[in-house]
Design a protein around this motif. Structure first.
Motif, PDB file in Angstrom:
ATOM      1  N   CYS A 276       0.826  -1.215   0.000  1.00 17.10           N
ATOM      2  CA  CYS A 276       0.000   0.000   0.000  1.00 17.10           C
ATOM      3  C   CYS A 276       0.857   1.261   0.000  1.00 17.10           C
ATOM      4  O   CYS A 276       0.492   2.274  -0.624  1.00 17.10           O
ATOM      5  N   SER A 277       1.992   1.202   0.687  1.00 20.15           N
ATOM      6  CA  SER A 277       2.842   2.399   0.801  1.00 20.15           C
ATOM      7  C   SER A 277       3.559   2.751  -0.487  1.00 20.15           C
ATOM      8  O   SER A 277       4.105   3.843  -0.627  1.00 20.15           O
ATOM      9  N   VAL A 278       3.556   1.823  -1.453  1.00 19.10           N
ATOM     10  CA  VAL A 278       4.313   2.013  -2.689  1.00 19.10           C
ATOM     11  C   VAL A 278       3.470   2.659  -3.786  1.00 19.10           C
ATOM     12  O   VAL A 278       4.002   3.207  -4.746  1.00 19.10           O
ATOM     13  N   PHE A 279       2.141   2.637  -3.653  1.00 18.51           N
ATOM     14  CA  PHE A 279       1.267   3.089  -4.739  1.00 18.51           C
ATOM     15  C   PHE A 279       1.527   4.544  -5.133  1.00 18.51           C
ATOM     16  O   PHE A 279       1.545   4.889  -6.314  1.00 18.51           O
ATOM     17  N   ILE A 499      -7.912   4.730  -1.083  1.00 12.46           N
ATOM     18  CA  ILE A 499      -8.237   4.088   0.200  1.00 12.46           C
ATOM     19  C   ILE A 499      -6.973   3.506   0.838  1.00 12.46           C
ATOM     20  O   ILE A 499      -6.742   3.634   2.053  1.00 12.46           O
ATOM     21  N   ALA A 500      -6.138   2.857   0.002  1.00 13.69           N
ATOM     22  CA  ALA A 500      -4.889   2.284   0.517  1.00 13.69           C
ATOM     23  C   ALA A 500      -3.976   3.369   1.080  1.00 13.69           C
ATOM     24  O   ALA A 500      -3.349   3.190   2.130  1.00 13.69           O
ATOM     25  N   GLN A 501      -3.927   4.518   0.395  1.00 17.54           N
ATOM     26  CA  GLN A 501      -3.096   5.612   0.882  1.00 17.54           C
ATOM     27  C   GLN A 501      -3.656   6.200   2.171  1.00 17.54           C
ATOM     28  O   GLN A 501      -2.899   6.623   3.056  1.00 17.54           O
ATOM     29  N   PHE A 502      -4.982   6.240   2.303  1.00 19.62           N
ATOM     30  CA  PHE A 502      -5.597   6.708   3.543  1.00 19.62           C
ATOM     31  C   PHE A 502      -5.226   5.769   4.696  1.00 19.62           C
ATOM     32  O   PHE A 502      -4.928   6.217   5.815  1.00 19.62           O
ATOM     33  N   ALA A 521       1.773  13.531  10.343  1.00 15.08           N
ATOM     34  CA  ALA A 521       2.050  12.419   9.431  1.00 15.08           C
ATOM     35  C   ALA A 521       0.866  12.172   8.497  1.00 15.08           C
ATOM     36  O   ALA A 521       1.050  11.885   7.307  1.00 15.08           O
ATOM     37  N   PHE A 522      -0.370  12.311   9.022  1.00 10.47           N
ATOM     38  CA  PHE A 522      -1.554  12.103   8.191  1.00 10.47           C
ATOM     39  C   PHE A 522      -1.637  13.145   7.085  1.00 10.47           C
ATOM     40  O   PHE A 522      -1.845  12.814   5.914  1.00 10.47           O
TER      41      PHE A 522
END
Length: 592
Positions: A276-279, A499-502, A521-522
């Motif tokens: 998810c963190s790579v998208f 959604i994955a980035q959220f 961070a958010f």
């Protein structure tokens, strides 16, 4: 030297060409012919070139015998200087830059070799649908502002206002980021020259190419893309040889490597969360692909040049990105300390691979390519941001002076507005530079995803309006491979990525921050979302507009394809009679 002067055309009737093509000129009123100016004016290198263009060049070709009498009057002021080779290389190599050469290193450390492949493949599938949809619309409507103008027409002006200003802001803040990256990349060779000097040099280079206008941008993109593609192809062959154990005996690839690093340290670095963190990194590496839609209005015949450019996106994603990332994942373990701790080109997996192999010189070639890539993306910032800002002004959502287009075809004040963000790069010289640039990245991080989502939704609305107003898909000179459902697929994938980035913004990798640090961070991860919502609300409160019904959408203004079903059937029948090799080539690389 020919004297600079205003060139006006008398009323005349255009000649009709084969297959129903009509050149601009049907009962024209005043128009401007820049080809009769001096070469220095056309290049933008004298005072005369900065004067306002006295009228439209009417340089776009209109297709179809049923075009109305006044179709030439909706042509933009921008000049049609781009050639098909420019458009194709912008599509194929234009967005290859730090996202692939450098960003892929941090992505490998967070996601692992299979994690980055999953992220890039999913983003690639989505982007192919986006480009197909954009190509279909841009060939019919090669309008100033590209997708922004189409979103305003097909969706809602308030929605387009948010997307347009988001897009301008995205490129405006990326410009100082790229200038800084260029400076730090050069420091791979030496630290003797201060960073501020390199920032100044690269900023001046961007200003110089911006003075040359569309042609300067197009030529720089063409040759830099050729270099980037050449380096990537060499790297692919070199990587395959190294993985098979054909590297220098003194290096780490003197024996067979194969899938060693897929077993140890493994396929995933941080499991599902790592993927998810790579998208967003994948999205950043693809950013700028949509520029072919903006460039359509500055090429004489989009029907001829756009299909090849759109299809070139598919080959870039499948051959350049996926192949490169597969080799990187096989040759460099995700726990290599340089991926996470290095800086600039030092954390590039391309550079790390050749260093580990003990291959001389090529690491310097890669670093030089990164520098040129950064310059290329910096010019893209000026080009994309200025064209969109001009379109915003033309539709009443930005000050009217941004509509100024000079005799060289430059939207002058819009270009100056974007260039004004360049000096922000000097903030990096201060102690707070790192924090400032984190927030600049936050502004641009998700912007590309929202832009692509807007393109998908706009295409869905276009197809609905086209059908409701009695048109057939057969009338379209180019149809998206996935049709309307391809855009639906692209939109769904983009929503899933958001959604994955959220999820990553709320529960980041590593130890979760608390309190104020958690909020910071958010927003660093998700700041673009509230900004876009704020623009949308502001646009609605300003203009009080609502989405139109499909039957009310304007499908005529800016339209350059008026081909009937019968004309298109005759055209396709003629193309179908070509030899097999030619039909295969057209299917893969050009207009069918």
């Amino acid at each position: 030297m020919e004297d600079d002067k205003k060139i006006y055309g008398d009323d005349h009737t255009a000649g009709v060409h084969a297959a129903g093509d009509i050149e601009y000129g049907q009962r024209q009123e005043e128009f401007y012919d820049p080809s009769l100016e001096s070469k220095w004016t056309r290049l933008g290198l004298n005072i005369e070139s900065f004067k306002r263009a006295p009228g439209t060049t009417k340089g776009l070709v209109v297709h179809g015998g049923g075009a109305p009498e006044l179709v030439g009057h909706d042509n933009p002021l921008l000049q049609q200087k781009m050639k098909p080779r420019h458009l194709q290389m912008i599509a194929v190599g234009g967005s290859i830059g730090t996202g692939l050469f450098v960003g892929s290193g941090g992505a490998l450390a967070r996601g692992g070799p299979l994690g980055i492949l999953i992220a890039w493949v999913l983003m690639g599938i989505m982007l192919i649908n986006v480009c197909q949809a954009l190509g279909e619309m841009a060939i019919v409507f090669p309008v100033s502002g590209g997708f922004y103008t189409l979103a305003s027409r097909m969706m809602d002006p308030s929605f387009a206002f948010a997307m347009g200003w988001n897009y301008v802001l995205q490129w405006a803040v990326v410009l100082p980021l790229e200038i800084t990256v260029a400076g730090t990349t050069v420091q791979y060779w030496t630290n003797v020259v201060p960073l501020g000097a390199w920032i100044t040099l690269f900023f001046l280079l961007i200003i110089f190419f911006s003075i040359l206008g569309t042609l300067g941008y197009a030529e720089e993109e063409f040759w830099s893309s050729c270099l980037k593609l050449t380096v990537v192809v060499i790297f692919v062959f070199m990587g395959i040889i190294c993985i098979c154990g054909g590297g220098p005996k003194s290096g780490e690839y003197g024996t067979y490597v194969g899938g060693r690093y897929w077993s140890n340290p493994g396929l995933f670095a941080n499991g599902f969360k790592g993927v998810c963190s790579v998208f967003v990194t994948a999205a950043f590496s693809f950013a700028g692909t949509e520029l072919v839609g903006l460039a359509a209005t500055e090429t004489p015949n989009p029907r001829k040049s756009m299909p090849a450019a759109v299809k070139g996106t598919f080959w870039r994603i499948t051959i350049i990105y996926i192949t490169s990332l597969l080799i990187i994942g096989l040759a460099v373990p995700y726990n290599d300390p340089r991926l996470a701790q290095g800086s600039g080109a030092g954390r590039s997996p391309f550079v790390i691979l050749v260093d580990k192999a003990g291959i001389p010189v090529f690491n310097h070639i890669v670093n030089a390519t990164i520098c040129i890539s950064v310059l290329s993306i910096g010019l893209s910032c000026v080009y994309a941001g200025s064209r969109t800002l001009t379109a915003l002004a033309e539709t009443g959502y930005a000050p009217k002076f941004f509509t100024y287009v000079d005799k060289s075809g430059r939207p002058l004040y819009s270009v100056l507005f974007i260039l004004a963000f360049g000096p922000i790069a000097y903030v990096n010289l201060a102690d707070v530079g790192g924090a400032v640039f984190d927030w600049l990245l936050a502004l641009s991080g998700l912007s590309t995803l929202f832009t692509w989502l807007a393109i998908c939704i706009t295409h869905i609305r276009f197809r609905q309006a086209w059908k409701v107003q009695g048109h057939s898909v057969e009338e379209l000179p180019f149809t998206a491979a996935g049709g309307m459902w391809g855009s639906v697929c692209g939109a769904v994938l983009l929503v899933l990525v958001l959604i994955a980035q959220f999820y990553i913004a709320v529960w980041p990798l590593g130890e979760a921050p608390t309190g104020t640090a958690a909020a910071e961070a958010f927003f660093i991860s998700y700041l673009a979302a509230p900004i876009i919502l704020g623009f949308w609300v502001a646009g609605y409160l300003w203009k009080r507009t609502l989405p139109k019904r499909a039957s009310e959408i304007d499908l005529d203004t800016g339209r350059k394809s008026w081909l009937t079903v019968e004309e298109m059937r005759a055209y396709r029948a003629e193309r179908a009679s070509a030899p097999m090799y030619l039909r295969v080539y057209r299917f893969l690389f050009g207009a069918k």
